[in-house]
Motif scaffolding. Structure first.
Motif, mmCIF file in Angstrom:
data_model
loop_
_atom_site.group_PDB
_atom_site.id
_atom_site.type_symbol
_atom_site.label_atom_id
_atom_site.label_comp_id
_atom_site.label_asym_id
_atom_site.label_seq_id
_atom_site.Cartn_x
_atom_site.Cartn_y
_atom_site.Cartn_z
ATOM 1 N N ARG A 88 0.989 -1.279 -0.009
ATOM 2 C CA ARG A 88 0.160 -0.110 -0.068
ATOM 3 C C ARG A 88 0.761 1.235 -0.007
ATOM 4 N NH1 ARG A 88 -4.133 -3.233 2.873
ATOM 5 N NH2 ARG A 88 -2.823 -3.068 4.990
ATOM 6 N N ALA A 89 2.075 1.122 0.623
ATOM 7 C CA ALA A 89 2.906 2.455 0.858
ATOM 8 C C ALA A 89 3.364 2.703 -0.631
ATOM 9 C CB ALA A 89 4.088 2.223 1.980
ATOM 10 N N ARG A 101 12.075 3.439 -3.436
ATOM 11 C CA ARG A 101 12.388 2.383 -4.354
ATOM 12 C C ARG A 101 12.461 1.155 -3.245
ATOM 13 N NH1 ARG A 101 18.745 1.540 -4.477
ATOM 14 N NH2 ARG A 101 19.156 2.457 -2.241
ATOM 15 N N ARG A 102 11.766 -0.014 -3.822
ATOM 16 C CA ARG A 102 11.925 -1.143 -3.087
ATOM 17 C C ARG A 102 13.273 -1.741 -2.906
ATOM 18 N NH1 ARG A 102 7.790 -5.055 -1.584
ATOM 19 N NH2 ARG A 102 5.813 -4.184 -2.296
ATOM 20 N N ILE A 112 10.879 -0.550 1.852
ATOM 21 C CA ILE A 112 10.903 0.546 0.709
ATOM 22 C C ILE A 112 11.735 1.673 1.400
ATOM 23 C CG2 ILE A 112 9.623 2.235 -0.326
ATOM 24 C CD1 ILE A 112 7.291 0.313 -0.585
ATOM 25 N N GLN A 113 12.622 2.286 0.565
ATOM 26 C CA GLN A 113 13.393 3.468 1.111
ATOM 27 C C GLN A 113 12.552 4.779 0.335
ATOM 28 O OE1 GLN A 113 17.471 2.559 0.074
ATOM 29 N NE2 GLN A 113 17.564 1.556 2.200
ATOM 30 N N HIS A 121 15.894 11.166 4.634
ATOM 31 C CA HIS A 121 15.985 9.842 4.035
ATOM 32 C C HIS A 121 15.299 8.725 4.830
ATOM 33 C CE1 HIS A 121 19.656 10.855 0.919
ATOM 34 N NE2 HIS A 121 18.429 11.643 1.100
ATOM 35 N N MET A 122 14.338 8.279 4.480
ATOM 36 C CA MET A 122 13.595 7.321 5.193
ATOM 37 C C MET A 122 13.430 5.959 4.859
ATOM 38 S SD MET A 122 11.981 9.133 7.788
ATOM 39 C CE MET A 122 11.735 10.504 8.526
ATOM 40 N N GLU A 123 12.768 5.082 5.884
ATOM 41 C CA GLU A 123 12.759 3.558 5.156
ATOM 42 C C GLU A 123 11.663 2.850 5.926
ATOM 43 O OE1 GLU A 123 16.417 1.072 4.710
ATOM 44 O OE2 GLU A 123 15.641 0.103 6.284
ATOM 45 N N ILE A 124 10.717 1.950 5.376
ATOM 46 C CA ILE A 124 10.008 1.227 6.401
ATOM 47 C C ILE A 124 9.987 -0.218 5.931
ATOM 48 C CG2 ILE A 124 8.042 3.131 6.518
ATOM 49 C CD1 ILE A 124 6.390 1.832 4.084
#
Lengths: 332, 332, 332, 332
Positions: A88-89, A101-102, A112-113, A121-124
């Motif tokens: 969903r993100a 990007r994955r 995902i970043q 700069h994030m990441e989940i």
């Protein structure tokens, strides 16, 4: 202007989860986080060290990566609830033109970043490799005995934009600092996990990572951390505290690592869950906002932070500035 | 048998929120909770006293009601997220033949009282009157300086049924105790708010309220509470602790009020959020389940609890029993 | 030059015992020491308030006297063992031309006031009225819960002379600060009661009382005191700490009262009794002398102190100066 | 009958100083005192391990000696002020028919071993080899971080005789327990160093060493010690506490070593110096004497202790007995 939190966000973020940093001397930084802070080394490779807090069952909450260049911050990480939230993100990032990007990240599930609305700069990720909780290995506790990663603070040139961006993803403001007599945001404390904050934005040259924070069991462990820092030659790397923030009620201690990345150890945030409770407002000129007792933080604490690689740093849109220790000592 | 948590529950419970008790001497009980425990008196009427923890912005987390009869427990309360959740709950209770009724409760928003699958008297509300957080009025801190209500423990004749009932409402098991060599549940620790538990069921004659628990800032405040209890003549009303539970990692202290209702003060639960983390299993015969050091709890702690008015108490379906202090002293 | 402690002093001093101060607003100062510090008010008259620490059985360890003039320090008091020691002291003062007089002091046994070798206003007594130890009235503990008076620090123009003077009365040096590369004394920590110090002299404009110190039970109580100071509006009157001294190993917090007299709360001195143990030396340029971690003390802490009435203040003989926070912030 | 302390004793004892124990498995006992308690290993030989507390500059305060026989206590040691005090002691022992001998003990100055008036095996020395104080090596602190040896408790058949014997050597009673309605001594707390006790005698089968005690920095370190004991498999060897004694006001924790010798960790004794302060009396039937809150100690704590080699154990002259946990649980 106060944000409106989206009650049904496009994907479900659950908590601040992990951070990665570029460091210039991997062994020196490993020793610092293990011996001075007391984090657990989960795993070590030639160019990476993974740490976690004592109670954490997730593989890592701090990752150090060796760099030959400058000691940038790398990424700030959050958890989402399920793999479907990652899908969903991705969909939402694509629909909203968010740079993303994955990626495959070792020891992490689908990841995902991305870059948030103000360039952070994030990441989940939706899962990590499960490891042993060490919270009952009291014989291995060292220094501050940090239990878990709790939150991040990011300096940004546009606190309002950052706040709005994250509100649409379900983050809720618990406290904020505004320019006196206005609702112009100087700082925004936002949460998803039910206590005062997961992610903080404050006004300044950004995006830069101001600090990441681990919770410790009590005030004595905070003193223990300071004492151990002193004993191991890092006494001058405490750049603020111990002290008590007005905002969030944290009893805090800030330390700088060998590359001057900043870590906070703290205790006693409060629960923030019920929807009828409004956020707490503080004037930027009110020193109690920053400390309920003792002197203000120095310019070093206020103005030094870790930029992200190749991400331009912008001058702040808002000109409000809190008083520094240097200011204070000239007045008094 | 381990439960499956419903990922999309019919209504959204957010946290353990409040408890009410019938007491025989309102002034004596008020003094106990204010002076020995350190709770804040929000409001007092002829037949009711409302308390909250120091950080709580909600009007009450503990309500004492005067009774001329026996000192029963009254109700155990949870929060749901919105008023719509109250409507959805009502619908679901009706559809599932759950004994329930809409009620007006002073200082609370929409409220429903109901009886859960094992006879526990419960209540949910979606909001409360907002009052001042006292967490920075350090000059008013007394005894254990309890910050907020955290969880409840209920004795039930059927832990499996209780666990299954609450799992369908979105509660998730973090830890459990099972009869050795089986998956027959002796105790079930369940949470919605992201730490180890909001609601615990243990095997025994039930439904009865075993205790409700407030979190304190650190181990020293736990000792302070014990010292104040001793100074005020309640030293024998500490019926367990200080000690460290294996389950949940809490450092705990249990006290009995003038009617023998039981309150726990504790510190250092851990975060429990990530879905990939399985619950922790303990054999009922493992003493570390109950305390990592020191001696077992006495029969008084294990077998005394507060029944609910007019609710029949049933003999437990499971015959597993943990060792008591009395057992221990005969062996050693 | 290091002193030689007289093994058979002319009279037997047993401990730092009491201090009296002139204050301009008796009610404001009483409230400060009772509510912000947590001392017990033993007795109150129109122009005097007597305080003691929670464990003290002696009538007073702090006396505030109302003045219409400037808020001077009044006297620093020690205990001698017996009434005969008072007689022996009188004899010795007379034989050695020490300015002194027998006085009647309310609630005290035989008492002599005198001026030491560097002009400090002193007093000795052999007994006090016995009152209740409050150390187990935990319900009355407030703020830092100070247990007992421990020591004094006096600024003097001639640390060597002060050290020699008190050495002949049996005081023994536990630690000292000397100008780098010399044995010229900048500070002298001296004891009679078996821990690190009862009386400290440091180099500067003197005689002036720098501070008096009470011991608290633990680090958490030190934080409690700071938090209460903040809550009651005295947050800026913490002029140093919390921090850890290299000298004496104290974990410390310094506060200024409404007249700017300074009180220290601290914990964890060490035992100093065995004669084979030499004093510990610190270079005045070594910042670890003053704090094992964190930043140096401000000029306010270093240079402000309370003079004694009608006692001339002399410029220091030694020109060595430790680095201040102001110096530090200009360099860093 | 209360003793009269000799104001000019024949030689000057300064403090409780050291203890030696016979142990059956030297490596296991070393690990216990180093890892579970947190003592510093000063030196290790084939048959002996020397320990000290973190702040101690003396070579040892605890000596373990390997034995092939039973794990007796060996000796309880005190310091005297000077070498001349050793000579004076020898003279006095001879004049008073006290069993004694001059001995050479490694790392100690002039030393005499002797047997006190009730058969306790004792030792005095006037100096020890000086080693590094580790109190600022916070990075090496483990478990309870014990700082220094403080006192001993000896079980004796004749508390009155023991009290009288040590009073003639200058020991002073700070608190005592007497049979209700009499002045028959059940327990005697005696001091020379200015806090509540250096040497305690309690009524029972003796002489046997009940425990020796180290002071820790605060209540949290006491909990840390318990947690580490639990983590390392010694959780059941906590045979009392944490709790608060009425006598002496100590917050205490008692542990048994692999041979069942008992060590106490504690914090917050009070100062006891002024001669006008009378000792505090407690009835043996008053449970607050032993603990201000919580339950009584078990029979294990009350009746188990370490005898001395070849020293006959006598039945107590007094029949008063405090209530045990076993008694308590049958009543309640």
């Amino acid at each position: 202007m106060l944000p409106i939190t989206e009650p049904n966000p496009p994907f479900r973020i659950t908590r601040a989860s992990h951070v990665s940093l570029f460091v210039t001397d991997l062994a020196a930084s490993r020793d610092f986080y293990r011996d001075v802070i007391g984090l657990v080394v989960t795993e070590e490779t030639d160019d990476t060290v993974y740490f976690r807090g004592l109670e954490e069952a997730a593989h890592h909450s701090l990752t150090l990566r060796r760099t030959d260049g400058a000691p940038f911050a790398d990424r700030v990480g959050f958890r989402v609830e399920t793999d479907e939230d990652i899908d969903r993100a991705e969909h939402w990032f694509r629909a909203n033109d968010v740079r993303h990007r994955r990626v495959d990240v070792a020891h992490q599930g689908p990841t995902i970043q991305f870059t948030d609305g103000v360039g952070t700069h994030m990441e989940i990720t939706s899962s990590m490799e499960v490891v042993e909780r060490k919270m009952q290995r009291f014989d291995e506790f060292r220094a501050g005995a940090p239990q878990r990663l709790d939150h991040f603070q990011v300096v940004t040139h546009d606190v309002q934009a950052a706040t709005d961006w994250w509100s649409q993803l379900g983050m809720r403001m618990s406290e904020y600092t505004a320019k006196d007599g206005t609702e112009e945001l100087w700082g925004s404390w936002m949460e998803v996990k039910g206590n005062t904050h997961d992610l903080v934005f404050t006004n300044g040259r950004g995006p830069r990572l101001h600090h990441f924070a681990y919770t410790v069991p009590d005030a004595v462990k905070l003193i223990d951390a300071a004492d151990v820092a002193g004993a191991l030659g890092f006494g001058e790397e405490i750049d603020r505290g111990p002290g008590r923030h007005g905002i969030s009620n944290a009893l805090f201690l800030y330390l700088r690592d060998p590359d001057q990345h900043r870590i906070e150890l703290f205790t006693t945030h409060y629960q923030f869950m019920d929807l009828e409770t409004p956020p707490i407002r503080w004037d930027v000129s009110d020193p109690r906002r920053a400390q309920l007792w003792g002197m203000p933080a120095s310019a070093r604490w206020f103005f030094e932070a870790s930029p992200f690689p190749e991400e331009p740093v912008n001058e702040p849109l808002l000109s409000a500035t809190p008083g520094t220790l240097e200011d204070y000592l000239q007045i008094h």
